[in-house]
Design an enzyme around this catalytic site. Structure first.
Site, PDB file in Angstrom:
ATOM      1  N   CYS A 122       0.838  -1.196   0.000  1.00  0.00           N
ATOM      2  CA  CYS A 122       0.000   0.000   0.000  1.00  0.00           C
ATOM      3  C   CYS A 122       0.870   1.243   0.000  1.00  0.00           C
ATOM      4  O   CYS A 122       2.096   1.179   0.098  1.00  0.00           O
ATOM      5  CB  CYS A 122      -0.936   0.007   1.212  1.00  0.00           C
ATOM      6  SG  CYS A 122      -0.039   0.119   2.777  1.00  0.00           S
ATOM      7  N   CYS A 154       3.104   1.734   3.051  1.00  0.00           N
ATOM      8  CA  CYS A 154       4.366   0.982   2.989  1.00  0.00           C
ATOM      9  C   CYS A 154       5.405   1.795   2.231  1.00  0.00           C
ATOM     10  O   CYS A 154       6.559   1.934   2.668  1.00  0.00           O
ATOM     11  CB  CYS A 154       4.156  -0.357   2.288  1.00  0.00           C
ATOM     12  SG  CYS A 154       2.900  -1.421   3.014  1.00  0.00           S
ATOM     13  N   ASP A 172       4.323  19.005 -38.005  1.00  0.00           N
ATOM     14  CA  ASP A 172       5.208  19.562 -39.026  1.00  0.00           C
ATOM     15  C   ASP A 172       5.549  18.444 -39.999  1.00  0.00           C
ATOM     16  O   ASP A 172       6.567  17.778 -39.884  1.00  0.00           O
ATOM     17  CB  ASP A 172       6.478  20.125 -38.376  1.00  0.00           C
ATOM     18  CG  ASP A 172       7.422  20.726 -39.403  1.00  0.00           C
ATOM     19  OD1 ASP A 172       6.976  20.953 -40.537  1.00  0.00           O
ATOM     20  OD2 ASP A 172       8.592  20.934 -39.060  1.00  0.00           O
TER      21      ASP A 172
END
Length: 506
Positions: free
Chosen positions: A13, A16, A444
């Protein structure tokens, strides 16, 4: 200064990741520290005179996780002698860019059993509440025993959640596992208290099913999360797969030998035949051909190759056999640098992630405080201990599947990976985030933007011509069948699948 990348195992998580990042940030000589929870990577810049990789690994270990160094890059005091380069087993020297591997079969089996047990446990505990009725025996005094038996395989499959959660809680760095462990343990302990010391006059309600469902659903969620990570990393895997696995080595006597691409060394002479990919970056020594370098330049028009021309590894040799001399191999090739660029971009920290990281540092403590206040408020208000516990568990459970810290890294990996798959290289997370604000794109390019593949669109015919449309198509198809030369070779159209080639004649 060196740029270090570590694989971190054990994180689940954002909390952590925040704990690891905080510990490493405290090390002298560590700067630009970032933990990518989606890729389970720790990336930092280290002063070689002050900080060594083992010290970083020890700091991560102090947080309860394991760190393995997978990449180290930086400025070198002396240039590298090309003759001393070792053969590479992969296009890159480590497993840094490999997608996460599948889990161990025993873990998969335990999770499957846990999910089945959770469904049975939920029905055993709440079958009287369901609108539909399935045949279910009246267990009587054995109802609690059956629930405990069904709970055991769930606890076995989720044992790492309890070990990590309580270990991090003792270290005062609680994470999502801590919330799950506290919630499930409280439900189990309270149920055991009710079982051995039942309240007088009240029908007891056990919470073994709540604990089992919490663990089972978290395990299922993590399985889906890991699968998403593997899918998100597939773009890098596809880039790695562009490199050919074998090559044709030409020795001093002009004899050919098929070797693994990992055995190629700088200055080796290699022969590349039509349709093969160049196994390394190099220079053409003999032969003429054209090459499809669209995977590098995005330009679909083949590039002429003759003695002295440079070739790029993984580009396709189209219509002639050439002999080339390798000048760059392994991690020094153009393709390897592109892969490394994509990987570094996926591991970078976009500005929006900084807000999530700040919130993550205080998220778990905030959830624990709210759960405690909820428990005290309901209990002291006279609703009873059971009601207070039920609402506190609800707070803990709702907060457990925290996508706060995972959403941004996963989106970053998917976005940059998809861009690489379409030939668009995004150099960093901030660049991708800034691209979301683009209003207008100006190209371009002379002419029109194309798909890069010539296609047949039509054939004007003279009414009094010597050939019918079908005859002319048959002759063109006969010539095309024996040619790789563009635009005949790649051409496609409505007649390419229906026209039968005629006999080609001079």
């Amino acid at each position: 200064m060196s740029r270090l990348t570590f694989d971190i195992t054990g994180m689940h998580c954002a909390s952590c990741a925040a704990a690891v990042e905080s510990a490493v940030n405290k090390l002298a000589g560590a700067t630009d520290v970032y933990v990518n929870i989606a890729a389970n990577k720790l990336i930092l810049t280290a002063d070689d005179q002050i900080l060594s990789p083992p010290e970083v690994a020890d700091a991560v270990k102090s947080c309860g996780y394991k760190a393995v160094l997978v990449s180290r890059s930086g400025t070198r005091s002396q240039p590298i002698d090309a003759d001393t380069l070792l053969p590479t087993e992969e296009i890159l020297p480590s497993g840094e860019l490999e997608p996460p591997t599948d889990e161990h079969p025993s873990r998969r089996r335990q999770r499957t059993i846990a999910l089945i047990a959770a469904v049975l446990l939920a029905y055993a505990a709440m079958h009287d509440m369901f609108a539909f009725k399935l045949p279910f025996p009246d267990l009587g005094p054995f109802d609690a025993l059956v629930q405990i038996i069904l709970l055991l395989p769930i606890l076995l499959a989720g044992r790492d959640i309890f070990k990590t959660g309580f270990r991090q809680l003792v270290r005062l760095t609680p994470n999502m596992d801590s919330l799950i462990a506290i919630g499930a343990s409280a439900a189990i302990l309270y149920s055991l208290i009710l079982l051995f010391m039942p309240p007088k006059g009240d029908e007891q309600h056990l919470y073994f099913d709540s604990a089992g469902l919490i663990i089972a659903l978290i395990l299922l969620g993590r399985h889906l999360e890991n699968r998403s990570r593997r899918q998100a990393s597939s773009a890098i895997r596809e880039l790695i797969d562009l490199a050919p696995a074998t090559a044709t080595l030409v020795d001093e006597n002009n004899r050919e030998k098929r070797i693994s691409a990992s055995m190629i060394r700088v200055n080796d002479r290699l022969r590349v035949k039509p349709g093969e990919r160049y196994p390394a970056d190099g220079v053409v020594e003999e032969g003429r051909s054209t090459a499809d370098e669209s995977m590098i330049s995005g330009e679909s028009i083949p590039v002429e190759k003759s003695p002295g021309s440079t070739v790029t590894g993984a580009a396709i040799n189209l219509d002639g056999t050439i002999t080339m001399r390798a000048t760059q191999i392994g991690e020094n090739t153009v393709l390897a640098r592109i892969i490394r660029l994509v990987a570094e971009a996926q591991s970078s920290r976009p500005p929006i992630a900084r807000l999530a990281d700040v919130i993550s540092r205080y998220f778990v403590w905030g959830v624990l405080a709210i759960a405690m206040l909820t428990f005290l408020a309901w209990t002291l208000s006279g609703a009873g201990l059971e009601t207070g516990l039920r609402h506190a568990l609800a707070v803990l459970v709702i907060a457990c599947p925290c996508a706060l810290g995972l959403a941004t890294p996963i989106a970053l990996i998917v976005g940059i990976g998809r861009g690489a798959g379409f030939g668009i290289l995004i150099k960093s997370g901030p660049a991708l985030e800034a691209a979301g604000k683009i209003q207008t794109v100006v190209f371009d390019k002379t002419g029109t933007l194309t798909s890069g593949n010539p296609n047949f669109t039509g054939l004007p015919m003279k009414l009094d011509g010597p050939f019918s449309e079908a005859e002319l198509f048959a002759m063109v198809a006969a010539i095309e069948k024996q040619s790789n030369q563009p635009p005949l070779g790649p051409s496609r159209g409505p007649r390419s699948q229906t026209t039968r080639p005629g006999a080609a004649a001079n």
